[in-house]
Design a protein around this motif. Structure first.
Motif, short mmCIF file in Angstrom:
data_model
loop_
_atom_site.label_atom_id
_atom_site.label_comp_id
_atom_site.label_asym_id
_atom_site.label_seq_id
_atom_site.Cartn_x
_atom_site.Cartn_y
_atom_site.Cartn_z
N GLY A 10 0.62 -1.11 -0.07
CA GLY A 10 -0.18 0.04 0.02
C GLY A 10 0.65 1.38 -0.08
O GLY A 10 0.13 2.58 0.61
N ALA A 11 2.07 1.45 -0.63
CA ALA A 11 2.90 2.58 -0.49
C ALA A 11 2.16 3.48 -1.20
O ALA A 11 1.68 3.31 -2.64
N SER A 12 2.01 4.86 -0.42
CA SER A 12 1.88 6.39 -1.40
C SER A 12 2.99 6.70 -1.91
O SER A 12 3.87 6.92 -1.01
N TYR A 13 2.77 8.09 -3.03
CA TYR A 13 3.50 9.42 -3.28
C TYR A 13 2.64 10.13 -3.38
O TYR A 13 2.13 10.50 -3.60
N ASP A 14 2.88 11.53 -2.88
CA ASP A 14 2.29 12.31 -3.12
C ASP A 14 3.08 13.06 -3.85
O ASP A 14 3.92 14.22 -2.92
N ARG A 18 -1.28 11.96 -6.51
CA ARG A 18 -0.90 11.20 -6.23
C ARG A 18 -0.76 9.39 -6.68
O ARG A 18 -1.86 9.23 -7.61
N SER A 20 -0.80 5.67 -5.44
CA SER A 20 -0.77 4.57 -4.68
C SER A 20 -1.16 3.39 -4.64
O SER A 20 -1.41 3.13 -5.98
N GLU A 21 -0.11 2.67 -3.91
CA GLU A 21 -0.64 1.38 -4.31
C GLU A 21 -2.07 0.88 -3.75
O GLU A 21 -2.02 0.91 -2.81
N THR A 22 -2.89 0.13 -4.68
CA THR A 22 -4.47 0.18 -3.94
C THR A 22 -4.17 -1.25 -3.33
O THR A 22 -5.64 -1.67 -2.45
N PHE A 110 -2.04 0.21 -9.33
CA PHE A 110 -1.96 1.16 -8.29
C PHE A 110 -2.74 2.17 -9.28
O PHE A 110 -3.62 2.49 -10.05
N PHE A 172 6.31 1.74 -9.96
CA PHE A 172 6.09 2.97 -8.47
C PHE A 172 7.44 4.05 -8.91
O PHE A 172 6.63 4.84 -8.61
N LYS A 176 6.08 7.29 -9.23
CA LYS A 176 7.17 8.74 -8.61
C LYS A 176 7.70 9.89 -9.32
O LYS A 176 7.41 11.44 -9.79
#
Ligand SMILES: [Zn+2]
Lengths: 188, 109
Positions: A10-14, A18, A20-22, A110, A172, A176
């Protein structure tokens, strides 16, 4: 039974978008005759969704159905339901030339959301992402930088992208970099 | 940049979404063939300046193999067509003839 985890937990990056891995999603590859009434009924029973037309994705109460090729669909359902759905498809399609496989743990998904989401994808995929060329319900299999991927657009102009689990970190990282602040294109 | 339309999923795919798969319409010779037949199948290829027929695969897309007719000199694409055929469709041959009336490629013209 081991505890299932998604590729990136569930990693995410803003960034300016945005990413995010769902997390865990149930995914079933279904190959067969897409013109078959039996197959359409089985897909409807599994997801509630109608058969998608070429390069489209349809939505039902229990899941999504994506057109992947003239003889291939991807069913997206709840992770816990995937096993049952495969069993139901097998039963419904006995006697037909068809194959259903649970690929949930072989994929990563994602979600991309925010203004500029189309630019983030367009920087990494050779696809026309203008709004009038690619809208909600459209699906495309393509190349994300150096790996194959598939993505579709939702009603709210967010996108979801599926790739192989083995390249989840790479995908990812690419997304990013593409979504990094000051990398806005403001074109699409 | 070469752009071909995949006849299976309809995508206008640019080169990097595709994989070149060599010459089109090869007749395969297996273990019971003569040395000469096998050598020809294995190694002898057309190398035309102009009209050419190739096999491509939509490798970063729907995954299907298909055929393409194009010119090696101008990169003009005459069309793409199904992999389930032994020869180019008449419509594509006509299109080539309109531009190159005397073209020929292996047994096709
Ligand atoms: Zn294709």
């Amino acid at each position: 039974m081991s505890k299932a985890v998604s590729a990136l937990n569930g990693a995410s990056y803003d960034g300016f978008v945005r990413v995010s891995e769902t997390g865990l999603r149930g995914m079933i590859t279904l190959r067969g005759d897409l013109g078959s009434k039996k197959l359409a009924a089985a897909v409807k029973a599994a997801t509630g969704a109608a058969m998608p037309k070429q390069r489209k994705i349809t939505k039902g109460a229990k899941g999504l159905v994506a057109w992947m090729s003239p003889d291939e669909l991807l069913l997206v359902v709840a992770y816990a339901d995937a096993g049952e759905v495969v069993a139901a498809l097998d039963a419904a399609l006995s006697g037909e030339h068809a194959l259903a496989v649970n690929v949930s743990d072989a994929r990563a998904v994602f979600r991309l959301e925010g203004a500029g989401v189309r630019d983030v994808l367009a920087k990494t995929c050779p696809v026309d992402l203008a709004k009038d060329a690619f809208g909600a319900g459209d699906l495309r299999r393509t190349r994300l930088a150096q790996v194959p991927a598939a993505f579709w657009a939702n009603e709210d102009d967010s996108f979801e992208l599926v790739c192989f689990r083995s390249v989840a970190q790479y995908a990812f990282d690419v997304l990013k970099v593409s979504a990094q602040p000051s990398g806005e294109v403001n074109f699409l | 940049m070469l752009t071909l339309q995949c006849p299976y999923c309809g995508v206008w795919a640019e080169e990097t979404e595709l994989h070149a798969e060599g010459e089109a319409h090869l007749k395969r010779f297996g273990p019971d063939s003569s040395d000469e037949e096998f050598e020809t199948y294995m190694f002898m290829r057309e190398n035309p300046k102009g009209v050419h027929f190739e096999r491509w695969r939509h490798s970063n897309g729907c995954g299907k193999f298909f055929h393409a007719a194009r010119s090696t000199t101008t990169l003009e694409v005459f069309g793409t067509y199904s992999a389930q055929t032994y020869e180019p469709p008449q419509e594509i041959k006509d299109k080539i003839s309109a531009k190159y009336p005397n073209w020929s490629w292996r047994d096709f013209s």
